[in-house]
Design an enzyme around this catalytic site. Structure first.
Site, PDB file in Angstrom:
ATOM      1  N   ASN A  32       0.834  -1.193   0.000  1.00  0.00           N
ATOM      2  CA  ASN A  32       0.000   0.000   0.000  1.00  0.00           C
ATOM      3  C   ASN A  32       0.867   1.240   0.000  1.00  0.00           C
ATOM      4  OD1 ASN A  32       0.502   0.342   3.079  1.00  0.00           O
ATOM      5  ND2 ASN A  32      -0.534  -1.647   2.929  1.00  0.00           N
ATOM      6  N   SER A  48      -8.337  -1.546   2.168  1.00  0.00           N
ATOM      7  CA  SER A  48      -7.876  -2.868   2.545  1.00  0.00           C
ATOM      8  C   SER A  48      -8.358  -3.949   1.574  1.00  0.00           C
ATOM      9  CB  SER A  48      -8.373  -3.206   3.958  1.00  0.00           C
ATOM     10  OG  SER A  48      -7.973  -4.501   4.349  1.00  0.00           O
ATOM     11  N   ASP A  80      -2.716  -1.346   7.409  1.00  0.00           N
ATOM     12  CA  ASP A  80      -1.467  -0.686   7.826  1.00  0.00           C
ATOM     13  C   ASP A  80      -1.638   0.816   8.046  1.00  0.00           C
ATOM     14  OD1 ASP A  80       0.348  -3.010   7.610  1.00  0.00           O
ATOM     15  OD2 ASP A  80      -0.182  -2.911   5.492  1.00  0.00           O
ATOM     16  N   HIS A  99       4.450   0.636   1.891  1.00  0.00           N
ATOM     17  CA  HIS A  99       4.746  -0.638   2.544  1.00  0.00           C
ATOM     18  C   HIS A  99       4.535  -1.761   1.542  1.00  0.00           C
ATOM     19  CE1 HIS A  99       4.920  -3.984   5.232  1.00  0.00           C
ATOM     20  NE2 HIS A  99       3.620  -4.240   5.175  1.00  0.00           N
ATOM     21  N   HIS A 101       5.648  -6.222   0.675  1.00  0.00           N
ATOM     22  CA  HIS A 101       6.243  -7.469   1.146  1.00  0.00           C
ATOM     23  C   HIS A 101       7.156  -8.007   0.052  1.00  0.00           C
ATOM     24  CE1 HIS A 101       3.878  -8.236   4.906  1.00  0.00           C
ATOM     25  NE2 HIS A 101       3.168  -7.268   4.357  1.00  0.00           N
TER      26      HIS A 101
END
Length: 239
Positions: A32, A48, A80, A99, A101
């Site tokens: 995000n 989300s 987040d 952010h 992953h």
């Protein structure tokens, strides 16, 4: 911020979020980006769980900086969101947070290892290792988990804005990377660079490495940052 400027911010945040899958930084919806309107005291963030291929400007959520309430939007904001809000409140000069992953950066986060400066590609953007936080405590995980995720980053940097500007990213232990910048776009670009240097670092560490000379790293950082910077050219409309 005028209505025109707010609309531009929403477009920028949408485009930055869409670049997450385009640049290979996320699987499914694992990422995000947000951008802040300091004058209005709000920030715009991805909702989300909405797949990137379905994400529209209308889906974005506007959240108050002071208390985290949703002020615009019908969807839930990113889980987040409180982490983003914590970073915005701690570092008033940042304008965007990302952010992800992304695989190689997460590998360092899961190993609880900072990403070391092994060459000039890293030094072009980060004036030092990309640090890793302490592990969240059971109490921090049990209550206000997302806020404490941001707080461990703030604590890692001692709340130092100059340090946050020099190294615009950090790894949350066992979790993944957060990056920031002057704009939402800049924060996303820092996430792209972070993942690239993490991948390079893993390959370099596997081969064995020699400590790079500090004067070389300093030259690469200062030619892009600070009063003596000379990399690039002004935007066409700046002439």
């Amino acid at each position: 911020m005028t209505a025109t400027a707010r609309a531009a911010l929403r477009r920028e945040v949408l485009e930055a979020n869409l670049r997450i899958p385009a640049t290979g930084l996320a699987t499914l919806t694992w990422g995000n980006v947000s951008g802040v309107d300091r004058e209005a005291g709000v920030f715009v963030i991805k909702p989300s769980g909405v797949p990137y291929e379905r994400l529209t400007e209308h889906d974005l959520v506007v959240v108050a900086l002071d208390d985290g309430r949703v002020v615009e939007g019908t969807l839930r904001p990113s889980t987040d969101t409180e982490t983003h809000r914590c970073l915005y409140r701690a570092f008033p000069t940042i304008g965007g947070v990302t952010h992800t992953h992304s695989t190689h950066a997460v590998a360092f986060a899961q190993a609880r290892r900072a990403i070391p400066v092994l060459g000039t590609t890293h030094a072009d953007t980060f004036d030092g290792p990309v640090p890793v936080t302490e592990v969240l405590t059971p109490e921090q995980c049990a209550r206000d988990y997302e806020f404490h995720t941001g707080q461990v980053v703030v604590d890692l940097l001692d709340g130092d804005e100059a340090r946050a500007e020099a190294v615009p990213g950090a790894l949350v232990a066992h979790h993944g990377p957060f990056t920031w910048g002057a704009t939402a776009t800049a924060s996303l670009e820092h996430a792209v660079v972070l993942e690239a240097v993490a991948e390079m670092a893993l390959h370099t560490l596997a081969l064995g490495w020699v400590e790079p000379p500090q004067h070389l790293l300093d030259r690469h950082y200062t030619r892009k940052h600070g009063p003596g910077a000379y990399y690039g050219n002004p935007a066409p409309d700046a002439a």
